[in-house]
Design a protein around this motif. Sequence first.
Motif, PDB file in Angstrom:
ATOM      1  N   LEU A 153     -28.063  26.525  27.793  1.00 48.32           N
ATOM      2  CA  LEU A 153     -27.068  26.568  26.718  1.00 48.32           C
ATOM      3  C   LEU A 153     -26.407  25.211  26.545  1.00 48.32           C
ATOM      4  O   LEU A 153     -26.115  24.788  25.416  1.00 48.32           O
ATOM      5  CB  LEU A 153     -26.017  27.640  27.025  1.00 48.32           C
ATOM      6  N   GLU A 161     -28.557  22.948  24.560  1.00 53.36           N
ATOM      7  CA  GLU A 161     -28.628  23.376  23.154  1.00 53.36           C
ATOM      8  C   GLU A 161     -27.288  23.239  22.435  1.00 53.36           C
ATOM      9  O   GLU A 161     -27.161  23.641  21.291  1.00 53.36           O
ATOM     10  CB  GLU A 161     -29.104  24.828  23.089  1.00 53.36           C
ATOM     11  N   LYS A 176     -24.706  24.930  22.855  1.00 56.80           N
ATOM     12  CA  LYS A 176     -24.034  26.222  22.684  1.00 56.80           C
ATOM     13  C   LYS A 176     -22.913  26.262  23.718  1.00 56.80           C
ATOM     14  O   LYS A 176     -22.983  26.945  24.747  1.00 56.80           O
ATOM     15  CB  LYS A 176     -25.033  27.363  22.871  1.00 56.80           C
ATOM     16  N   GLU A 220     -20.741  29.468  24.986  1.00 57.28           N
ATOM     17  CA  GLU A 220     -21.528  30.347  25.847  1.00 57.28           C
ATOM     18  C   GLU A 220     -21.801  29.682  27.192  1.00 57.28           C
ATOM     19  O   GLU A 220     -21.759  30.339  28.246  1.00 57.28           O
ATOM     20  CB  GLU A 220     -22.845  30.722  25.153  1.00 57.28           C
ATOM     21  N   THR A 243     -30.554  18.914  17.663  1.00 56.39           N
ATOM     22  CA  THR A 243     -29.419  19.838  17.606  1.00 56.39           C
ATOM     23  C   THR A 243     -28.640  19.666  16.310  1.00 56.39           C
ATOM     24  O   THR A 243     -28.855  18.716  15.551  1.00 56.39           O
ATOM     25  CB  THR A 243     -28.466  19.590  18.789  1.00 56.39           C
TER      26      THR A 243
END
Length: 251
Positions: free
Chosen positions: A28, A31, A33, A36, A229
Amino acid sequence: MTLISFPNLAAFSGGLGSEKLLWEANQLFREYKDAEALEKYELLLASSPEQLEALTKASIVCGRIGSRFTDDTHKGIYYHKAYTFAQKARAVDSLSAEPNYVMALSLSNLGQIASLKDRMVQLNQIKYFLDNALAQDARHAGAWHLLGRWAYKVANLTFAEKSANRLLTHLPLPTSTNQQAIQAITKAIELDPGNLLYYYDLARVQRESDLKSECVETLQRALDQKLVTTEDLELSRRCKILLQEVLKVRV
């Protein structure tokens, strides 16, 4: 059998469950994110509070989340969390490069919302931690990039900042030049040529230093990079805008 039926219990008892949780968090993290990822790092740290990689990555993630807010209140919440994670990481290991790097990074972020006096104190602290990081790992691209940003900031201190340093902190005034900033960020690009942020920051320093042809070359190299990204998409957009502005100046 219990660990197979209830995999989360493994995370709380360490071992393979913790490794899986760290792996998921790191996926995560890569990425972007970040919310999270932070949740998983915090879950892991609840059972393993001295897990160094989780501490350093959680600090970086908090900084990235904070940077996306426009108001100082929300920025401050996450920047202070980033600093707390960095402090804990350095308490676990004060010698390795990454804990020193995240300390410098978290202080640099806090400088965006700090008082004038605190910003000047932090400039000295940032350099100290960056020197420690690079002494342990001379190929740490992030530390070279942050050193370049630090050098640019110091090279362009305002009269008010210099006065605050002299009157309020009684610390020696840091010194640097735009050329040193360029050298440091160039080194970061050599070590991590796929990071668009490094190109963007280098181009901005080159522009401010009236190195227009070099700035154009840097931005063209940036626009040749693969976009992975959503952060890359935004940085690519900024590079295009900056290139257009520079080329208009050159006409």
